[in-house]
Write an enzyme that holds these catalytic residues in place. Sequence first.
Site, PDB file in Angstrom:
ATOM      1  N   LYS A   1     -76.087  42.668 -90.543  1.00  0.00           N
ATOM      2  CA  LYS A   1     -76.165  42.152 -91.909  1.00  0.00           C
ATOM      3  C   LYS A   1     -75.958  40.642 -91.866  1.00  0.00           C
ATOM      4  O   LYS A   1     -75.147  40.170 -91.069  1.00  0.00           O
ATOM      5  CB  LYS A   1     -75.063  42.784 -92.784  1.00  0.00           C
ATOM      6  CG  LYS A   1     -75.165  44.280 -92.974  1.00  0.00           C
ATOM      7  CD  LYS A   1     -73.932  44.837 -93.708  1.00  0.00           C
ATOM      8  CE  LYS A   1     -72.666  44.700 -92.869  1.00  0.00           C
ATOM      9  NZ  LYS A   1     -71.479  45.330 -93.506  1.00  0.00           N
TER      10      LYS A   1
ATOM     11  N   PHE B   1     -71.326  51.398 -97.884  1.00  0.00           N
ATOM     12  CA  PHE B   1     -70.115  50.593 -97.760  1.00  0.00           C
ATOM     13  C   PHE B   1     -70.107  49.805 -96.450  1.00  0.00           C
ATOM     14  O   PHE B   1     -70.524  50.312 -95.407  1.00  0.00           O
ATOM     15  CB  PHE B   1     -68.867  51.488 -97.770  1.00  0.00           C
ATOM     16  CG  PHE B   1     -68.637  52.226 -99.046  1.00  0.00           C
ATOM     17  CD1 PHE B   1     -67.935  51.642-100.095  1.00  0.00           C
ATOM     18  CD2 PHE B   1     -69.127  53.512 -99.213  1.00  0.00           C
ATOM     19  CE1 PHE B   1     -67.714  52.335-101.281  1.00  0.00           C
ATOM     20  CE2 PHE B   1     -68.918  54.211-100.395  1.00  0.00           C
ATOM     21  CZ  PHE B   1     -68.212  53.617-101.427  1.00  0.00           C
ATOM     22  N   ASP B   2     -69.578  48.599 -96.522  1.00  0.00           N
ATOM     23  CA  ASP B   2     -69.118  47.913 -95.324  1.00  0.00           C
ATOM     24  C   ASP B   2     -67.874  48.657 -94.841  1.00  0.00           C
ATOM     25  O   ASP B   2     -67.252  49.405 -95.599  1.00  0.00           O
ATOM     26  CB  ASP B   2     -68.799  46.456 -95.688  1.00  0.00           C
ATOM     27  CG  ASP B   2     -68.130  45.713 -94.562  1.00  0.00           C
ATOM     28  OD1 ASP B   2     -68.661  45.726 -93.438  1.00  0.00           O
ATOM     29  OD2 ASP B   2     -67.051  45.126 -94.812  1.00  0.00           O
ATOM     30  N   ALA B   3     -67.466  48.420 -93.590  1.00  0.00           N
ATOM     31  CA  ALA B   3     -66.286  49.104 -93.056  1.00  0.00           C
ATOM     32  C   ALA B   3     -65.029  48.224 -93.115  1.00  0.00           C
ATOM     33  O   ALA B   3     -64.100  48.493 -93.867  1.00  0.00           O
ATOM     34  CB  ALA B   3     -66.546  49.583 -91.630  1.00  0.00           C
ATOM     35  N   ASP B   4     -65.025  47.135 -92.340  1.00  0.00           N
ATOM     36  CA  ASP B   4     -63.815  46.322 -92.186  1.00  0.00           C
ATOM     37  C   ASP B   4     -63.497  45.526 -93.442  1.00  0.00           C
ATOM     38  O   ASP B   4     -64.342  44.786 -93.954  1.00  0.00           O
ATOM     39  CB  ASP B   4     -63.962  45.359 -91.001  1.00  0.00           C
ATOM     40  CG  ASP B   4     -64.118  46.108 -89.692  1.00  0.00           C
ATOM     41  OD1 ASP B   4     -63.565  47.212 -89.572  1.00  0.00           O
ATOM     42  OD2 ASP B   4     -64.801  45.591 -88.787  1.00  0.00           O
TER      43      ASP B   4
END
Length: 224
Positions: free
Chosen positions: A150, A8-11
């Site tokens: 990324k 997963f990405d966070a923000d």
Amino acid sequence: MQYDWILFDADETLFSFDAYAGLKAMFAALDVDFTPEDFAEYQLVNKPLWVQYQDGEISAKQLQEDRFNVWSDRLNISPAELNRRFLDAMADVCQPLEGVRDIVPELAKHAKLGIITNGFVQLQQIRLERTGMTDYFDLVVISEEVGVAKPDVAIFEHTFALAGNPDKSRVLMVGDNAASDILGGNNAGVDTCWLNVDGKALPEGVTPTYTATSWADIKTFLLN
């Protein structure tokens, strides 16, 4: 479950990221009334810096400090100190998106979970701890530590190595930013799920495997 790993990405994927609220709280502690006009001015500097960072043109340190140069001059406080105060405020402001608290524990029963974020070290761990989500993630990869962001394939290869080099056909990348999360997953040769809550247009040359408009969609794709 067709995936062994979900990254997963966070923000704005796992957590809300209300930069205006964080800045307002940070400046309030300095007796400054931070206005929407101030935020618009800040974003004129901040947004291009993020593009440069994702493109590998500047370092995490340059991004974090350069965005506060104007305020550093105004307040006679170092950019590094302003950035530290901002990230600390953001740790209080950022909360899991709707559905995350319920669905992530369910996903963790079926696959290993990880985070790949272009965010910064100071914010990530404290946010996971404050939201009680630390135990669900087997690894957290932060671009500031790795030295690349990324969509560079290098941060994905680093993550795969930490994960024990899983079969890429059984890895899924989930993120809201098509230009970093989905393009990065494309570059790395894994399936992708684009969390497109706001109906954004897909950039040319970027191809998600799935598109979700909510965490309920993600649950449907992966668990039903």
